[in-house]
Write an enzyme that holds these catalytic residues in place. Structure first.
Site, short mmCIF file in Angstrom:
data_model
loop_
_atom_site.label_atom_id
_atom_site.label_comp_id
_atom_site.label_asym_id
_atom_site.label_seq_id
_atom_site.Cartn_x
_atom_site.Cartn_y
_atom_site.Cartn_z
N ARG A 147 -14.01 11.50 -70.81
CA ARG A 147 -13.21 12.19 -71.83
C ARG A 147 -11.73 11.87 -71.69
NH1 ARG A 147 -16.03 18.00 -72.00
NH2 ARG A 147 -15.58 17.77 -69.81
N GLU A 152 -35.25 12.38 -60.62
CA GLU A 152 -35.45 12.86 -59.24
C GLU A 152 -34.30 13.76 -58.78
OE1 GLU A 152 -38.11 12.29 -56.77
OE2 GLU A 152 -36.91 14.04 -56.23
N LYS A 160 -34.91 24.53 -61.74
CA LYS A 160 -35.54 23.58 -60.84
C LYS A 160 -37.00 23.95 -60.53
CE LYS A 160 -31.11 22.21 -58.83
NZ LYS A 160 -30.10 22.57 -57.83
N1 HSE Z 1 -25.09 23.55 -58.08
C1 HSE Z 1 -26.23 22.85 -57.62
C2 HSE Z 1 -26.56 23.34 -56.21
C3 HSE Z 1 -25.96 21.39 -57.62
O1 HSE Z 1 -25.71 23.98 -55.62
O2 HSE Z 1 -27.65 23.11 -55.73
C4 HSE Z 1 -27.18 20.55 -57.38
O3 HSE Z 1 -28.14 20.71 -58.38
#
Ligand code: HSE
Length: 396
Positions: A43, A123, A199
């Site tokens: 940016r 991954e 996740k």
């Molecule tokens: N904020 C995330 C963590 C970064 O602390 O795990 C990695 O996905």
């Protein structure tokens, strides 16, 4: 020569530039190709010695026929979703570390990649450097995975470790995690469990085969973790960790949630501290197994991204088929699945024992803390009626 278009020049983007440069020879040996970042979407300018690669309009990367792989390291979904979708539609494979994008739009984007016989792989989106996605995709073909429990957020694990071991305040520990490049732009995504939820959804999508939207998953963060409970649990070999959990229930549905859990001092989830992540899987043939490593940070995350780039280069088409569409009826109501709880009340132990006959009392000072037998959360709430409750935590 393989030419890459990199979107973003933050923690992950700069790490990708570094790893591609410091592993140039190794990448050549692995792929038989020179791997070069041709353009970097930014940016604004940065004072670096590869400024000539900066572009300011995604259209320049999209239209560039020499670029066959796009690496998305912007984060968030706007504009990342639009860029990634159009790159895939244009026949460019995409590698990303963006868990929000994959958790929300993975089903659609993987399907586009499959139609085009290219790759959309990610991954680095779960567990940073740890090859947990490769592990569950490639190495468990002779197993049924019955459960996954993971410390999947480096920032909160770092904060909990600093608060517990070094008595740092929450704010000081969070600031250090931000300075180390671990935290999200909006740290609420870390602290309130949103990042962990994304996740565990991605891991559950892969393992259980259907898309699970994060907004349908019960999610709690670490803001309400009490230092009193940390201290009580220490005396009985327990620790509090923010976990993403996904497991098959007895009626073959899926229990999935993100919440602080009590773990006891056998195993990797107890031992994983600081920015380290760990994922523990229960499988039918292989039994218990674990993945462990750095869950955040520039070079660790970039190393997983660059491994995915190598996979894209060496593949002859789509490597991993898309998971299935949403199946909300397969997800169990988390309050109706029996589990053990750690409970801390202001009431005395005698009262606790009359209502929770089979519980283990772990502390009887000013507060009474106990661990219940397996019970549903609905039933626990009923039984706690009449108690003054300080805290309730699930026990893994
Ligand atoms: N904020 C995330 C963590 C970064 O602390 O795990 C990695 O996905």
């Amino acid at each position: 020569m393989i030419k890459i278009g990199l979107l973003g020049h933050g923690v992950v983007g700069t790490g990708v530039v570094d790893v591609i440069s410091n592993k140039a020879q190794q990448l050549f040996e692995q792929t038989g190709e020179t791997v070069e970042i041709k353009s970097i979407l930014v940016r604004h300018d940065y004072d670096v010695d590869y400024k000539e690669k900066f572009v300011y309009d995604f259209a320049d990367i999209l239209a560039d026929e020499e670029i066959s792989i796009v690496v998305e390291a912007i984060g968030g979904t706007d504009p990342a979703y639009k860029y990634v979708k159009s790159a895939l539609e244009a026949g460019k494979s995409v590698v990303t570390s963006n868990k929000e994008l994959v958790a929300k739009h993975g089903f659609e984007l993987m399907n586009i990649a499959e139609e085009k016989n290219i790759n959309f792989i990610f991954e680095a989106a779960v567990g940073g450097a740890i090859p947990v996605i490769h592990g569950v995709r490639n190495c468990l073909k002779a197993n049924k995975v019955n459960s996954i429990a993971g410390i999947l957020n480096g920032t909160t694990n770092y904060i909990l470790t600093k608060m517990i071991d070094e008595k740092q305040s929450f704010d000081v520990a969070l600031k250090a995690a931000q300075e180390l490049g671990y935290a999200e732009a909006d740290p609420s995504a870390d602290v309130d469990g949103i990042d962990t939820c994304r996740k565990i959804c991605i891991l559950a999508d892969i393992v259980f085969g259907n898309h699970i939207l994060p907004e349908n998953v019960h999610t709690e963060g670490i803001r309400n973790v009490r230092i009193e409970d940390v201290d009580i649990l220490k005396t009985v070999g327990g620790a509090i960790k923010l976990l993403g959990v996904a497991k098959r229930t007895e009626d073959d549905r899926l229990l999935i949630m993100t919440a602080p859990h009590v773990v006891f001092n056998q195993g990797i989830l107890f031992a994983a501290n600081d920015v380290f992540n760990a994922a523990q899987l229960e499988t039918d043939n292989a039994g218990l197994m674990a993945f462990y490593g750095r869950g955040a940070g520039s070079l660790p995350t970039a190393s997983a991204v660059v491994n995915d780039i190598v996979e894209c280069i060496c593949s002859e088409g789509t490597l991993y088929p898309a998971w299935g569409d949403e199946k909300p009826e397969a997800v169990a109501d988390y309050k109706s699945v029996p589990m053990q709880f750690y409970v801390n009340v202001k009431d005395n132990a005698e009262k606790v024992k009359t209502v929770f006959e089979n519980s283990d009392i772990v502390c009887t000072a000013e507060e009474t803390a106990f661990i219940t037998e397996k019970i549903t959360e609905n039933r626990l709430t009923e039984k706690l009626n009449g108690f003054t409750v300080n805290s309730v935590l699930r026990v893994l």
